[in-house]
Design an enzyme around this catalytic site. Structure first.
Site, short mmCIF file in Angstrom:
data_model
loop_
_atom_site.label_atom_id
_atom_site.label_comp_id
_atom_site.label_asym_id
_atom_site.label_seq_id
_atom_site.Cartn_x
_atom_site.Cartn_y
_atom_site.Cartn_z
N LYS A 114 8.89 5.78 -8.77
CA LYS A 114 7.56 5.33 -9.20
C LYS A 114 6.65 6.53 -9.51
O LYS A 114 5.67 6.40 -10.24
CB LYS A 114 6.90 4.49 -8.11
CG LYS A 114 7.53 3.12 -7.98
CD LYS A 114 6.73 2.30 -7.00
CE LYS A 114 7.16 0.85 -7.00
NZ LYS A 114 6.44 0.11 -5.98
N GLU A 115 6.98 7.66 -8.89
CA GLU A 115 6.18 8.87 -9.11
C GLU A 115 7.14 9.98 -9.56
O GLU A 115 7.67 10.72 -8.74
CB GLU A 115 5.46 9.26 -7.81
CG GLU A 115 4.64 8.10 -7.27
CD GLU A 115 3.79 8.42 -6.04
OE1 GLU A 115 2.67 7.92 -5.98
OE2 GLU A 115 4.26 9.15 -5.17
N ASP A 144 7.08 11.52 0.97
CA ASP A 144 7.44 10.38 1.81
C ASP A 144 8.64 9.64 1.25
O ASP A 144 9.15 8.72 1.89
CB ASP A 144 6.25 9.42 1.95
CG ASP A 144 5.46 9.68 3.22
OD1 ASP A 144 5.93 10.48 4.04
OD2 ASP A 144 4.39 9.06 3.39
N LYS A 291 0.25 6.79 3.88
CA LYS A 291 -0.30 8.07 3.42
C LYS A 291 -1.07 8.79 4.54
O LYS A 291 -1.03 10.01 4.63
CB LYS A 291 -1.22 7.82 2.22
CG LYS A 291 -1.66 9.10 1.58
CD LYS A 291 -2.67 8.84 0.48
CE LYS A 291 -3.23 10.14 -0.03
NZ LYS A 291 -4.43 9.93 -0.82
N ASP A 315 -3.52 13.20 -4.82
CA ASP A 315 -2.37 12.34 -5.09
C ASP A 315 -1.51 13.07 -6.11
O ASP A 315 -2.03 13.85 -6.91
CB ASP A 315 -2.82 11.01 -5.69
CG ASP A 315 -3.59 10.17 -4.69
OD1 ASP A 315 -3.57 10.53 -3.50
OD2 ASP A 315 -4.22 9.18 -5.10
N ASP A 462 -8.66 6.75 3.24
CA ASP A 462 -9.67 7.67 2.71
C ASP A 462 -11.07 7.19 3.08
O ASP A 462 -11.87 7.91 3.70
CB ASP A 462 -9.51 7.82 1.20
CG ASP A 462 -9.30 6.49 0.47
OD1 ASP A 462 -9.21 5.45 1.13
OD2 ASP A 462 -9.21 6.50 -0.77
O1 LIG Z 1 3.66 5.80 2.31
C1 LIG Z 1 3.01 6.36 1.46
C2 LIG Z 1 2.33 5.68 0.44
C3 LIG Z 1 1.61 6.41 -0.52
N1 LIG Z 1 1.56 7.76 -0.45
C4 LIG Z 1 0.79 8.50 -1.49
O2 LIG Z 1 -0.51 8.00 -1.62
C5 LIG Z 1 -1.02 8.32 -2.91
C6 LIG Z 1 -1.76 7.16 -3.50
O3 LIG Z 1 -0.88 6.14 -3.83
P1 LIG Z 1 -1.01 5.26 -5.17
O4 LIG Z 1 0.12 4.32 -5.19
O5 LIG Z 1 -1.23 6.13 -6.33
O6 LIG Z 1 -2.29 4.42 -4.82
P2 LIG Z 1 -3.74 4.37 -5.50
O7 LIG Z 1 -4.27 3.02 -5.27
O8 LIG Z 1 -3.74 4.89 -6.87
O9 LIG Z 1 -4.51 5.38 -4.54
C7 LIG Z 1 -5.89 5.29 -4.21
O10 LIG Z 1 -6.05 4.53 -3.03
C8 LIG Z 1 -5.38 5.04 -1.88
C9 LIG Z 1 -5.75 4.15 -0.70
O11 LIG Z 1 -5.25 2.87 -0.85
C10 LIG Z 1 -5.78 6.48 -1.62
O12 LIG Z 1 -4.98 6.99 -0.60
C11 LIG Z 1 -5.58 7.29 -2.85
O13 LIG Z 1 -5.98 8.62 -2.65
C12 LIG Z 1 -6.36 6.69 -3.98
O14 LIG Z 1 -6.17 7.45 -5.17
C13 LIG Z 1 0.18 8.75 -3.76
O15 LIG Z 1 0.11 10.12 -4.00
C14 LIG Z 1 1.37 8.38 -2.89
O16 LIG Z 1 2.43 9.23 -3.08
C15 LIG Z 1 2.20 8.44 0.56
O17 LIG Z 1 2.17 9.67 0.60
N2 LIG Z 1 2.91 7.72 1.50
MN LIG Z 2 -2.83 6.52 -7.74
#
Ligand SMILES: O=c1ccn([C@@H]2O[C@H](COP(=O)(O)OP(=O)(O)O[C@H]3O[C@H](CO)[C@@H](O)[C@H](O)[C@H]3O)[C@@H](O)[C@H]2O)c(=O)[nH]1
Ligand SMILES: [Mn+2]
Length: 750
Positions: A114-115, A144, A291, A315, A462
Site C-alpha cells: 500500500k506504501e 511496521d 503508528k 508519514d 496525533d
Molecule cells: O500500524 C501502523 C499503521 C500506520 N502507520 C503509518 O501511519 C502513517 C499514516 O497512515 P495513513 O494510512 O497514510 O493514514 P492517514 O489517514 O493518511 O494519516 C493521517 O491520520 C493518522 C491518524 O489516523 C496520522 O497518524 C497521520 O499522520 C495522518 O497523516 C503512515 O505513514 C503509515 O505507514 C504505521 O506506522 N503503523
Molecule cells: Mn496518509
C-alpha cells in the site's frame, strides 16, 4: 491585516498579524446567538403548547441542540485567529551554522504493497537533502510492514544519496525529492534548466531510474533475490528474513544502519547524514498500538543512537517540498522568549495533485488551515500527525521538568556508557541498546503510551498526543509558508476517502468520550478557549446527528403531509431563514475572500459535509460503540498510496468514483433517494393537488437543497456506464430501504 507581532528585536525570527475580520466576527457572533435564542424559544413554546407531532419535534430540537453546541465551541477558532511570518534570514545573525541543533527525522511506513518502497525512499531522500548541515541530520525509517523490499529500497537509496545530496546542494535546488525533479511535468521549472547541464541531469536521472528498476524487480519477486545483492555483507542483512516464521505480525527487531555520518561521505567529500532502518519487534502476544507504538519505538531507538533535541515526524508519503523547512521551524523553536515553551511547530498537511475543484474535499482547508490559524491565536496548535518539528523533551513531561531522562529503563552507568559510545552508531553496545528498546515487551510496566511518548487509546494518536502535551503546559505553533514545506498523498477514490475519515472520526470520539474529554479535562488543565477548540475536533463526528435528522426527517414527513416548520408568512420563519443563510454566507465569504477558495470548491466542501455526515461520521459511532461493548477493536486501515490508473483518470476528470459495493454508498443512495421522492412529491403536490406552498416551503426547500447536493449520485445510479457508477445492487438495496422508511414514517406520525 494589523501587525501586532512586531518584536522589539532588530532581527526578529517571527512575527504575527491579526486579521481585520476579528472584530466584525465577534459582532456577528452576537447577532447569530440572538437568532439561536429565538429558535429555541420557538421550539419550546411550540413543543409545550401546540405540538401534534411530538417525536419529530423532539428530534428537531435535538438536532438544533447539537448544532448550537458545535457552533458555540467553534467560535474559539473565530475569536482571535492570527497569521504568522518567519524570518529564516535572521537565523544566521543569531546562531552560527555549527551551533544549529541536531535533527532526528522519523518516517513511518507499514505496508510495502500500500506504501510502495520507492515512495518511502523518495521521502527519505527529500529530507536527507534538507538545506541543513548534513552531519546534524539522522533519518530513522520505521517499517511496521517488516518488509525486506523496503529495506532493500532504502539500501539503494543510501547509495544514490551519495550522488544526490551534492547534486542538490551544488545548485541549491528548490525541490529535492527525486521523483518530483525527474517528473516530466516538472521540466517547466526553469531553475533546473538554467543551472544543470543536460548531460549531468540525464546522468543523474539514469542513476535514479536504475534504482527504480531494481526495486520494481524485487517487488515483483516479493523478496530480495541473490541477483539483486552486491556483496556478502548485504546478503547477510537479509538473512533475518530467511528464519522460519518471520512474518509481518511476528518477527524480531531489525535495525540496520544504512548511512553513518562519521564514516560515510558523499562524492564531494562531505559527510552524509545518518540513515537507519528500524522494524520494531512484533509478536502475536503483544498489542502493537499501530503508528503510536511505532513512533514510541522510534523515540527510544533514536534516543539511544543520536538523541537530537528536535524531532520531525513524517508519514512515508509526505515528501519535503521546501528544503528550508527545518530553518523555518527553528524560527519558532529558537525564539529567545517563547522557544523553550514550544512543544512542536506544526506545518499543515498539504497534498499534491488535488483536482481543480477538489471533489472530495481532500484539501480540508477548514480544519488544516482556517481552524489552525484560529488555534494559533490561542497559543496552541493541533498536531496533525505529519510535519511537526517537536521538542524531544515534550515526549517526557511538561515544560518545567528539570532533568529529562531520555533513556528510561537504563541506569546511569548504562547511560554514560551509551553516551561515550555514541560516536559510532553501529557499535555493538549502541545496537544492543537500540534493540532492547525496540522489543515488543519493553513497554510492559512502564509509562510509555500513558504519560511518556505518543499516548495510546485513540486512533488519532496525533490529535490525542498533541492535546495531552498542551494540557501539560506546553505551547505549540502553526507554520504555514507560502511554499508548502511538505506535500503528501491523499485517497483518490471516494470510498477510501470515507474510510480514512471514519478512522479519524473513531479516534476523535475516543478522545471526546474519555476521561480526557477536552470540554472538562482541557478546560481545567489549559484554558476555556483551548477546551472549546479541542472539543470541536473531538466532537466533530456528532455533526452526523443534525445532518441525518435535517436530511431525512422533514422529507419523510412531507410525504405524509405533515409540516414541521413555520409557514413563510409566519414571523418564526425568519430566524430559521436567517440562521441557514447566515451560516452559509459567512462560511463562503471567509473561504472565498480570505482563503481564495473558489465557489465550486466551496460547494464541493459543503457536499462532502453532507456525505460524511450520513456515511463515515455515523458509521464511526457504530464502530465506537461496538468496540466499547467488546464486539470489535478499531483497526488502522492504511490508506493505499498505489495509483490505480482508471481511478486516477476519473479523479483527474472530476468524476465521482462509487464503483464498490460499500455500506457507505447504501447509506448515501438511500439519503439521495428519500430526498428525490420527497422533493418530487412536494412539487407534484403544489402543482397538481393545490398544496399550500407557504406551508410546505421549508421542507420542500430542504429536500431540494439535498437533491442539488446529490446530483452526482443520481447520475451514478442511472446515467453512468463506467467502472465508477453506482453498483446496481447498492441502488436496489437503497431503493428498498427508502420505500421501507417512507412506509414506516406513517406509523410515527404522532
Ligand atoms: O500500524 C501502523 C499503521 C500506520 N502507520 C503509518 O501511519 C502513517 C499514516 O497512515 P495513513 O494510512 O497514510 O493514514 P492517514 O489517514 O493518511 O494519516 C493521517 O491520520 C493518522 C491518524 O489516523 C496520522 O497518524 C497521520 O499522520 C495522518 O497523516 C503512515 O505513514 C503509515 O505507514 C504505521 O506506522 N503503523
Ligand atoms: Mn496518509
Amino acid at each position: 491585516m494589523k501587525n501586532k507581532g512586531e518584536k522589539s528585536s532588530v532581527y526578529p525570527l517571527n512575527t504575527y498579524e491579526v486579521p481585520r475580520r476579528t472584530k466584525p466576527n465577534r459582532v456577528f457572533m452576537l447577532i447569530y446567538a440572538c437568532g439561536i435564542i429565538a429558535i429555541f424559544y420557538h421550539h419550546l413554546t411550540s413543543l409545550v403548547f401546540y405540538s401534534n407531532h411530538l417525536l419529530p419535534s423532539i428530534l428537531l430540537l435535538i438536532a438544533d441542540l447539537v448544532l448550537t453546541f458545535m457552533w458555540v465551541i467553534s467560535q474559539a477558532f473565530r475569536w482571535c485567529p492570527i497569521r504568522r511570518k518567519v524570518y529564516p534570514e535572521n537565523l544566521k545573525k543569531l546562531i552560527k551554522e555549527e551551533d544549529l541543533p541536531a535533527l532526528d527525522v522519523f518516517i513511518c511506513t507499514a505496508d510495502p504493497y500500500k506504501e510502495p518502497p520507492m515512495e518511502v525512499v523518495n521521502t527519505a531522500l527529500s529530507v536527507l537533502a534538507f538545506d541543513y548541515p548534513s552531519d546534524k541530520i539522522s533519518v530513522f525509517v520505521s517499517d511496521d510492514g517488516g518488509s525486506q523490499m523496503t529495506l532493500f529500497a532504502l539500501m539503494l537509496g543510501a547509495k544514490f544519496a551519495k550522488y544526490w545530496l551534492p547534486f542538490c546542494r551544488k545548485r541549491n535546488l528548490s525541490k529535492r525529492c527525486p521523483k518530483v525533479v525527474f517528473d516530466p511535468n516538472y521540466d517547466s521549472d526553469h531553475q533546473l534548466k538554467s543551472c544543470i547541464s543536460q548531460e549531468e541531469f540525464l546522468n543523474m536521472k539514469a542513476l535514479y531510474e536504475e534504482m527504480v528498476t531494481k526495486v520494481k524487480h524485487v517487488m515483483e519477486q516479493g523478496y530480495v533475490d541473490d541477483d539483486s545483492i552486491d556483496n556478502d555483507e548485504e546478503r547477510h542483512v537479509f538473512d533475518k528474513w530467511k528464519v522460519n516464521g518471520f512474518t509481518r505480525q511476528h518477527h524480531p527487531t531489525v535495525i540496520q544502519v544504512l548511512m553513518e555520518s562519521l564514516k560515510d561521505i558523499d562524492v564531494s567529500g562531505i559527510p552524509l547524514p545518518n540513515l537507519i532502518y528500524l522494524s520494531r519487534e512484533k509478536s502475536k502476544h503483544f498489542y502493537h498500538n499501530f503508528k503510536a507504538g511505532a513512533l514510541n519505538a522510534l523515540i527510544r531507538v533514536s534516543a539511544v543512537m543520536s538523541s537530537a533535541p528536535i524531532v520531525l515526524s513524517l508519514d512515508c508519503d509526505m515528501y519535503c517540498n521546501n528544503p528550508q523547512a527545518p530553518r523555518l521551524a527553528l524560527c519558532h523553536l529558537l525564539d529567545p522568549v517563547e522557544g523553550s515553551k514550544i512543544a512542536f511547530v506544526q506545518f499543515p498537511q498539504r497534498y499534491k495533485g488535488i483536482n481543480p475543484t477538489d471533489i472530495y474535499n481532500n484539501e480540508l482547508t477548514r480544519p488544516f488551515i482556517i481552524c489552525a490559524e484560529g488555534f494559533d491565536g490561542i497559543g496552541i496548535m493541533n498536531y496533525v500527525g505529519t510535519g511537526p518539528f517537536i521538542n524531544r523533551k515534550a515526549f517526557y513531561g511538561g515544560p518545567l521538568q528539570s532533568k529529562v531522562n531520555i533513556f528510561p529503563g537504563f541506569n546511569s552507568d548504562d547511560e554514560s556508557d551509551l553516551l561515550a559510545n555514541r560516536k559510532t552508531m553501529s557499535s555493538k553496545l549502541i545496537l544492543e541498546a537500540a534493540n532492547k528498546v525496540a522489543d515488543c515487551n519493553y513497554e510492559q510496566g512502564t509509562h510509555w503510551g500513558l504519560t511518556l511518548g505518543f499516548r495510546y487509546g485513540s486512533m488519532v494518536e496525533d490529535f490525542f498526543t498533541g492535546y495531552r502535551m498542551l494540557c501539560e503546559g506546553w505551547r505549540s505553533v502553526f507554520c504555514n509558508p507560502t511554499n508548502p514545506a511538505f506535500l503528501g498523498d491523499f485517497p483518490i477514490s471516494l470510498n477510501d476517502s470515507l474510510v480514512q475519515v471514519q478512522r479519524w472520526s473513531v479516534g476523535l470520539i475516543e478522545v471526546g468520550f474519555s476521561k480526557y474529554c477536552p470540554l472538562t479535562f482541557g478546560t481545567k488543565n489549559h484554558s476555556l478557549l483551548m477546551g472549546m477548540a479541542y472539543s470541536f475536533g473531538a466532537f466533530w463526528p456528532v455533526l452526523a446527528i443534525p445532518n441525518i435528522i435535517y436530511g431525512l426527517l422533514p422529507q419523510l414527513f412531507l410525504i405524509h403531509n405533515i409540516y414541521l416548520f413555520p409557514k413563510v408568512s409566519d414571523k418564526w420563519f425568519y430566524p430559521y431563514a436567517y440562521l441557514f443563510s447566515a451560516t452559509y454566507i459567512q462560511d463562503f465569504i471567509e473561504s472565498y475572500y480570505v482563503y481564495g477558495i473558489t465557489f465550486k470548491k466551496w460547494w464541493n466542501e459543503q457536499r462532502m459535509w453532507l456525505v460524511r455526515g450520513v456515511t463515515c461520521y455515523s458509521f464511526s459511532f457504530i464502530e465506537f460503540i461496538l468496540s466499547r461493548i467488546g464486539i470489535s477493536t478499531p483497526n488502522f486501515n492504511i490508506t493505499s498510496k498505489v495509483i490505480n490508473n482508471e481511478q486516477q483518470k476519473r479523479y483527474d476528470q472530476e468524476i465521482f468514483d462509487f464503483g464498490v459495493e460499500s455500506p457507505f454508498f447504501v447509506a448515501l443512495s438511500t439519503f439521495a433517494l428519500v430526498n428525490l421522492v420527497s422533493f418530487s412529491f412536494g412539487i407534484a403536490k403544489v402543482i397538481f393537488m393545490d398544496g399550500n406552498l407557504e406551508e410546505l416551503f421549508v421542507q420542500l426547500f430542504l429536500s431540494g437543497f439535498v437533491l442539488v447536493n446529490c446530483l452526482p449520485i443520481y447520475e451514478a445510479m442511472v446515467l453512468r456506464k463506467d467502472g465508477g457508477r453506482m453498483p446496481t445492487r447498492v441502488t436496489l438495496i437503497s431503493l428498498v430501504i427508502t420505500l421501507l422508511l417512507c412506509y414506516a414514517t406513517g406509523f410515527a406520525r404522532k
